[in-house]
Design a protein around this motif. Structure first.
Motif, short mmCIF file in Angstrom:
data_model
loop_
_atom_site.label_atom_id
_atom_site.label_comp_id
_atom_site.label_asym_id
_atom_site.label_seq_id
_atom_site.Cartn_x
_atom_site.Cartn_y
_atom_site.Cartn_z
N MET A 1 0.83 -1.18 0.00
CA MET A 1 0.00 0.00 0.00
C MET A 1 0.88 1.25 0.00
SD MET A 1 -2.86 1.24 2.81
CE MET A 1 -1.65 1.78 4.01
N THR A 2 0.50 2.21 -0.83
CA THR A 2 1.25 3.47 -0.89
C THR A 2 0.43 4.58 -0.26
OG1 THR A 2 2.37 2.81 -2.93
CG2 THR A 2 2.33 5.16 -2.41
N LEU A 3 1.04 5.28 0.69
CA LEU A 3 0.38 6.40 1.34
C LEU A 3 0.58 7.65 0.50
CD1 LEU A 3 1.77 5.76 4.97
CD2 LEU A 3 -0.46 5.07 4.07
N VAL A 4 -0.51 8.33 0.19
CA VAL A 4 -0.43 9.58 -0.56
C VAL A 4 -0.55 10.73 0.44
CG1 VAL A 4 -1.43 10.99 -2.37
CG2 VAL A 4 -1.43 8.49 -2.59
N LEU A 5 0.54 11.47 0.59
CA LEU A 5 0.58 12.53 1.59
C LEU A 5 0.12 13.84 0.97
CD1 LEU A 5 4.07 11.69 3.16
CD2 LEU A 5 1.83 10.73 3.72
N GLU A 6 -0.97 14.38 1.52
CA GLU A 6 -1.50 15.64 1.03
C GLU A 6 -1.71 16.59 2.20
OE1 GLU A 6 -4.54 15.38 -2.17
OE2 GLU A 6 -4.55 13.24 -1.69
N GLU A 7 -1.48 17.86 1.96
CA GLU A 7 -1.61 18.88 2.99
C GLU A 7 -3.02 18.85 3.59
OE1 GLU A 7 0.34 21.31 5.27
OE2 GLU A 7 1.27 21.19 3.29
N GLY A 8 -3.06 18.77 4.95
CA GLY A 8 -4.33 18.87 5.65
C GLY A 8 -5.12 17.58 5.73
N LYS A 9 -4.63 16.49 5.12
CA LYS A 9 -5.35 15.22 5.15
C LYS A 9 -4.66 14.24 6.09
CE LYS A 9 -7.62 15.33 0.64
NZ LYS A 9 -7.90 14.58 -0.60
N PRO A 10 -5.41 13.66 7.05
CA PRO A 10 -4.80 12.70 7.97
C PRO A 10 -4.33 11.45 7.24
CG PRO A 10 -7.18 12.68 8.21
CD PRO A 10 -6.85 13.84 7.30
N VAL A 11 -3.30 10.82 7.79
CA VAL A 11 -2.72 9.63 7.18
C VAL A 11 -3.09 8.40 8.02
CG1 VAL A 11 -0.59 8.48 6.48
CG2 VAL A 11 -0.79 10.97 6.30
N LYS A 12 -3.67 7.39 7.38
CA LYS A 12 -4.00 6.15 8.07
C LYS A 12 -2.82 5.20 7.95
CE LYS A 12 -7.51 2.55 8.54
NZ LYS A 12 -8.79 2.01 8.03
N LEU A 13 -2.20 4.90 9.08
CA LEU A 13 -0.97 4.10 9.07
C LEU A 13 -1.26 2.61 9.27
CD1 LEU A 13 1.19 6.34 11.44
CD2 LEU A 13 1.13 6.40 8.94
N ASN A 14 -0.38 1.80 8.70
CA ASN A 14 -0.38 0.37 8.98
C ASN A 14 0.55 0.19 10.18
OD1 ASN A 14 -0.62 -2.40 8.90
ND2 ASN A 14 0.85 -2.67 7.22
N HIS A 15 -0.02 0.41 11.37
CA HIS A 15 0.78 0.55 12.60
C HIS A 15 0.88 -0.78 13.34
CE1 HIS A 15 0.85 2.06 17.00
NE2 HIS A 15 2.07 1.93 16.56
N ASN A 16 2.11 -1.31 13.46
CA ASN A 16 2.32 -2.57 14.17
C ASN A 16 3.39 -2.46 15.25
OD1 ASN A 16 0.57 -4.56 12.66
ND2 ASN A 16 1.79 -3.77 10.96
N GLY A 17 4.43 -1.70 14.98
CA GLY A 17 5.56 -1.64 15.88
C GLY A 17 5.48 -0.54 16.92
N THR A 18 6.55 -0.45 17.72
CA THR A 18 6.69 0.57 18.75
C THR A 18 7.42 1.78 18.21
OG1 THR A 18 6.79 -1.17 20.43
CG2 THR A 18 7.55 1.01 21.09
N TYR A 19 8.32 1.54 17.25
CA TYR A 19 9.14 2.60 16.68
C TYR A 19 8.94 2.68 15.17
CZ TYR A 19 11.50 2.06 21.17
OH TYR A 19 11.76 1.96 22.50
N ALA A 20 9.01 3.90 14.63
CA ALA A 20 8.92 4.11 13.19
C ALA A 20 10.30 4.50 12.66
CB ALA A 20 7.92 5.21 12.88
N ILE A 21 10.66 3.96 11.50
CA ILE A 21 11.89 4.35 10.80
C ILE A 21 11.47 5.03 9.51
CG2 ILE A 21 14.07 3.54 9.81
CD1 ILE A 21 13.74 0.97 11.46
N VAL A 22 12.08 6.18 9.23
CA VAL A 22 11.71 6.96 8.04
C VAL A 22 12.97 7.28 7.23
CG1 VAL A 22 10.56 9.04 7.19
CG2 VAL A 22 9.82 8.02 9.35
N ALA A 23 12.89 7.06 5.90
CA ALA A 23 14.02 7.38 5.02
C ALA A 23 13.50 8.01 3.74
CB ALA A 23 14.81 6.11 4.70
N ILE A 24 14.32 8.91 3.16
CA ILE A 24 13.87 9.60 1.94
C ILE A 24 14.94 9.63 0.84
CG2 ILE A 24 12.20 11.06 3.16
CD1 ILE A 24 14.27 13.34 3.03
#
Length: 374
Positions: A1-24
């Motif tokens: 699943m790809t999250l589409v990030l748009e200004e002002g719109k909440p993001v529904k996460l596939n949340h399983n872990g305790t920590y998030a790792i982010v890379a760009i």
């Protein structure tokens, strides 16, 4: 699943872990994938243009758009966020999201080559310093921690005793007392109860941190600040020490409880509150309620234990009868098979022969109080 990030719109996460790792970045994604594979309880997020095809199998979330719009959801969902992004960019992105150190998640930054791991936010309370050390060890990188108490290897006032479950009575003086500790001023330490193994560094306690046997002795020494560890309420005279002091509550109080079947939560709770007030003990120092296993399904006791997040420990009649009582009760034995409930239960759990309150009957409830000695 790809999250589409748009200004002002909440993001529904596939949340399983305790920590998030982010890379760009390309290198950041490779580093992040390695980290996620070796660091449990982590969810990984990176840009969809770096998709490799195994993201679903590895529970990796892809996103399109500015990573800044992902952060509000991460802040709400995770205990900590590990970002493989430049430090300056991270600081600018998280600034609008900050509330206070008691609620902000830990934020850790890693450079694109994985050479440095930096504790950025919520170093103590949020656990960023410890997370930084763990991630740096895994990556064989250099941990960068700037918190004064960590650098100086002294007492972190806001975390003193936290690994044992100690809690502050009030956070009002955390900042000035911390300043006294790191500025190497005379700080008094008075411990009346609780675990003794709180000094963990491989060097002696600094000379500026002085241990006193009583609060009276400490007041007479006129320290700049104080750390007081006790389960009891201070007298009016003793409260002078808290003018620049922090009061810690160790989890040492054990409540032995017996009651008639069906006794309400409200009655049991009130007896406990009244008893602690009579003893001048803090409810924040209660660790457990103990009883006989016949009461393991007693709703009133269970509800009180759940409300205050206390352990509820039950013993068999045979276990309770191993405790020698001065006044064993034949009546209690007739109904339970034990010669007492609240008193032996409190003594078994606390490990002490001498209770602060041997036994008190109040309405449908019998209560005994013990203090765990370390």
């Amino acid at each position: 699943m790809t999250l589409v990030l748009e200004e002002g719109k909440p993001v529904k996460l596939n949340h399983n872990g305790t920590y998030a790792i982010v890379a760009i970045t390309k290198h950041g994604v490779e580093l992040a994938r390695h980290l996620q594979a070796n660091f449990h309880q982590t969810d990984l997020f990176y840009m969809s243009k770096f998709e490799k095809g195994d993201e679903s199998d590895r529970n990796i979330s892809l996103f399109e758009g500015n990573v800044r719009m992902l952060l509000p959801s991460l802040f709400q969902s995770y205990k900590g966020i590990i970002m493989i992004i430049s430090l300056g960019a991270v600081v600018r992105m998280i600034a609008p999201l900050l509330k206070d150190k008691k609620s902000d998640p830990a934020v850790v930054v890693i450079d694109d080559k994985g050479k440095h791991v930096i504790s950025v936010l919520s170093g103590h309370l949020g656990g960023a310093n410890e997370l930084t050390r763990e991630v740096a060890e895994l990556l064989q990188a250099t941990p960068v921690i700037t918190t004064a108490s960590d650098v100086q290897k002294t007492i972190p006032v806001d975390l003193f005793g936290s690994r044992f479950g100690w809690v502050w009575e009030s956070a009002d003086k955390l900042t000035p007392v911390s300043a006294s500790v790191v500025n190497e001023e005379h700080v008094a330490i008075i411990q009346e109860s609780g675990e003794k193994e709180w000094w963990t560094y491989d060097k002696p306690l600094p000379e500026t941190l002085k241990i006193y046997p009583t609060i009276k002795n400490a007041i007479e020494a006129k320290p700049k600040a104080a750390l007081v560890v006790t389960h009891r309420n201070l007298t009016e005279d003793e409260q002078v020490i808290l003018q620049n002091g922090v009061l810690y509550r160790p989890k040492v109080i054990v409540l032995g409880i017996g009651c008639n079947r069906g006794t309400s939560k409200e009655e049991i709770e009130q007896v406990i509150l009244d008893t602690l007030q009579e003893l001048q003990f803090s409810i924040k120092s209660v660790k457990a309620i103990c009883s006989i296993d016949l009461k393991k399904d007693e709703e009133g006791i269970i509800e009180v234990a759940q409300k205050y997040q206390w352990e509820f420990m039950c013993y068999t009649a045979e276990e309770l009868n191993t405790v020698q009582l001065e006044l064993p009760s034949e009546t209690v034995y007739k109904f339970t098979g034990a010669y007492g409930v609240s008193e032996p239960a409190a003594r078994l759990y606390s490990g002490t022969h001498s209770l602060s309150l041997t036994k008190k009957k109040s309405g449908n409830v019998t209560i005994s109080v013990g203090i765990i000695s370390y």
